[in-house]
Design a protein around this motif. Structure first.
Motif, PDB file in Angstrom:
ATOM      1  N   ASP A   1       0.829  -1.199   0.000  1.00  0.00           N
ATOM      2  CA  ASP A   1       0.000   0.000   0.000  1.00  0.00           C
ATOM      3  C   ASP A   1       0.866   1.252   0.000  1.00  0.00           C
ATOM      4  O   ASP A   1       0.970   1.957   0.999  1.00  0.00           O
ATOM      5  N   ASN A   2       1.500   1.525  -1.126  1.00  0.00           N
ATOM      6  CA  ASN A   2       2.372   2.692  -1.224  1.00  0.00           C
ATOM      7  C   ASN A   2       1.720   3.869  -1.930  1.00  0.00           C
ATOM      8  O   ASN A   2       2.341   4.895  -2.139  1.00  0.00           O
ATOM      9  N   ASN A   3       0.470   3.692  -2.323  1.00  0.00           N
ATOM     10  CA  ASN A   3      -0.306   4.763  -2.942  1.00  0.00           C
ATOM     11  C   ASN A   3       0.437   5.523  -4.027  1.00  0.00           C
ATOM     12  O   ASN A   3       0.540   6.741  -4.000  1.00  0.00           O
ATOM     13  N   LEU A   4       0.989   4.776  -4.979  1.00  0.00           N
ATOM     14  CA  LEU A   4       1.536   5.416  -6.167  1.00  0.00           C
ATOM     15  C   LEU A   4       0.334   5.808  -7.012  1.00  0.00           C
ATOM     16  O   LEU A   4      -0.329   4.964  -7.596  1.00  0.00           O
ATOM     17  N   GLU A   5       0.032   7.082  -7.048  1.00  0.00           N
ATOM     18  CA  GLU A   5      -1.170   7.539  -7.732  1.00  0.00           C
ATOM     19  C   GLU A   5      -0.800   8.334  -8.969  1.00  0.00           C
ATOM     20  O   GLU A   5       0.147   9.114  -8.973  1.00  0.00           O
TER      21      GLU A   5
ATOM     22  N   LYS B   1       0.348  18.467 -16.844  1.00  0.00           N
ATOM     23  CA  LYS B   1       0.017  19.470 -17.861  1.00  0.00           C
ATOM     24  C   LYS B   1       1.084  19.547 -18.961  1.00  0.00           C
ATOM     25  O   LYS B   1       0.762  19.714 -20.135  1.00  0.00           O
ATOM     26  N   THR B   2       2.345  19.399 -18.609  1.00  0.00           N
ATOM     27  CA  THR B   2       3.426  19.530 -19.573  1.00  0.00           C
ATOM     28  C   THR B   2       3.387  18.451 -20.647  1.00  0.00           C
ATOM     29  O   THR B   2       3.538  18.721 -21.831  1.00  0.00           O
ATOM     30  N   THR B   3       3.173  17.189 -20.233  1.00  0.00           N
ATOM     31  CA  THR B   3       3.199  16.066 -21.168  1.00  0.00           C
ATOM     32  C   THR B   3       1.832  15.649 -21.671  1.00  0.00           C
ATOM     33  O   THR B   3       1.711  14.986 -22.691  1.00  0.00           O
ATOM     34  N   GLY B   4       0.779  15.981 -20.904  1.00  0.00           N
ATOM     35  CA  GLY B   4      -0.557  15.510 -21.243  1.00  0.00           C
ATOM     36  C   GLY B   4      -0.813  14.090 -20.797  1.00  0.00           C
ATOM     37  O   GLY B   4      -1.828  13.481 -21.153  1.00  0.00           O
ATOM     38  N   LEU B   5       0.111  13.531 -20.009  1.00  0.00           N
ATOM     39  CA  LEU B   5       0.008  12.151 -19.539  1.00  0.00           C
ATOM     40  C   LEU B   5      -0.452  12.093 -18.084  1.00  0.00           C
ATOM     41  O   LEU B   5      -0.325  13.081 -17.356  1.00  0.00           O
ATOM     42  N   GLN B   6      -0.933  10.933 -17.673  1.00  0.00           N
ATOM     43  CA  GLN B   6      -1.220  10.657 -16.268  1.00  0.00           C
ATOM     44  C   GLN B   6       0.063  10.055 -15.684  1.00  0.00           C
ATOM     45  O   GLN B   6       0.391   8.899 -15.977  1.00  0.00           O
ATOM     46  N   LEU B   7       0.797  10.802 -14.893  1.00  0.00           N
ATOM     47  CA  LEU B   7       2.088  10.374 -14.348  1.00  0.00           C
ATOM     48  C   LEU B   7       2.014  10.230 -12.830  1.00  0.00           C
ATOM     49  O   LEU B   7       1.129  10.788 -12.183  1.00  0.00           O
ATOM     50  N   TRP B   8       2.993   9.513 -12.273  1.00  0.00           N
ATOM     51  CA  TRP B   8       3.046   9.328 -10.834  1.00  0.00           C
ATOM     52  C   TRP B   8       3.122  10.664 -10.114  1.00  0.00           C
ATOM     53  O   TRP B   8       3.877  11.555 -10.505  1.00  0.00           O
ATOM     54  N   ASN B   9       2.402  10.749  -9.024  1.00  0.00           N
ATOM     55  CA  ASN B   9       2.433  11.946  -8.179  1.00  0.00           C
ATOM     56  C   ASN B   9       3.461  11.727  -7.067  1.00  0.00           C
ATOM     57  O   ASN B   9       3.124  11.458  -5.939  1.00  0.00           O
ATOM     58  N   ILE B  10       4.720  11.846  -7.434  1.00  0.00           N
ATOM     59  CA  ILE B  10       5.818  11.672  -6.462  1.00  0.00           C
ATOM     60  C   ILE B  10       6.558  12.981  -6.346  1.00  0.00           C
ATOM     61  O   ILE B  10       6.901  13.590  -7.310  1.00  0.00           O
TER      62      ILE B  10
END
Length: 142
Positions: free
Chosen positions: A124-128, A133-142
Motif C-alpha cells: 500500500d504505497n499509494n503510487l497515484e 500538464k506539460t506532457t498531457g500524460l497521467q504520471l506518478w504523483n511523487i
C-alpha cells in the motif's frame, strides 16, 4: 526528481489464459489482488497485437495493430492507482516470424497465445497517477 523507497510485499507467478485479452487479464488480476503499486514482467507469444505510440504534439496515442502470431520478447510495466483503481502501465516488445521487432504501449486487443508473468506487489504505497500538464500524460504523483 521524486522517488520513494518501497519493500516487496508479495510476488505472483503464473500464466494468463490462451485466447484472452492480455491487458484485460493483467487488470483483472491486479484488481482482484488489490495491487496498488508494483511491477510486472511477461514473456510468451500473442496471436494478435495492439500497441500504441504516444504522439507528444497531439497528446494522443496512435494505435498500431499486427494481426499475426508474434513472440513477446519483453513486456514490462508498473502498477499504480489511476482514478481510484489499480492500473497497469505496460510496454511491450514483439518479434514477427522474420525477427523484426515492434513495440509500444500495450493496448486492449492484444490476444494471448501464451503469456507467463511475474508480478511484484509493493504493498500500500499509494503510487497515484495524476494529470501532468506539460506532457498531457497521467504520471506518478511523487
Amino acid at each position: 526528481m521524486g522517488y520513494k523507497s518501497v519493500l516487496i510485499e508479495r510476488k505472483f507467478m503464473g500464466r494468463f489464459p490462451y485466447g484472452k485479452d492480455l491487458l484485460e487479464e493483467i487488470n483483472k488480476l491486479i484488481t482482484e489482488e488489490n495491487i496498488l503499486s508494483g511491477e510486472i514482467r511477461i514473456i510468451g507469444a500473442v496471436s494478435k497485437a495492439v500497441f500504441g505510440y504516444y504522439d507528444a504534439q497531439s497528446k494522443n496515442y496512435i494505435y498500431i495493430s499486427k494481426d499475426e502470431h508474434m513472440e513477446i520478447l519483453n513486456a514490462i510495466g508498473n502498477i499504480s492507482v489511476k482514478d481510484g483503481k489499480p492500473f497497469a502501465h505496460v510496454h511491450i516488445t514483439l518479434a514477427d516470424k522474420n525477427g523484426n521487432a515492434f513495440g509500444g504501449h500495450l493496448m486492449e486487443g492484444t490476444i494471448i497465445f501464451a503469456a507467463e508473468f511475474v508480478i511484484t506487489d509493493y504493498g500500500d504505497n499509494n503510487l497515484e497517477r495524476v494529470y501532468d500538464k506539460t506532457t498531457g500524460l497521467q504520471l506518478w504523483n511523487i
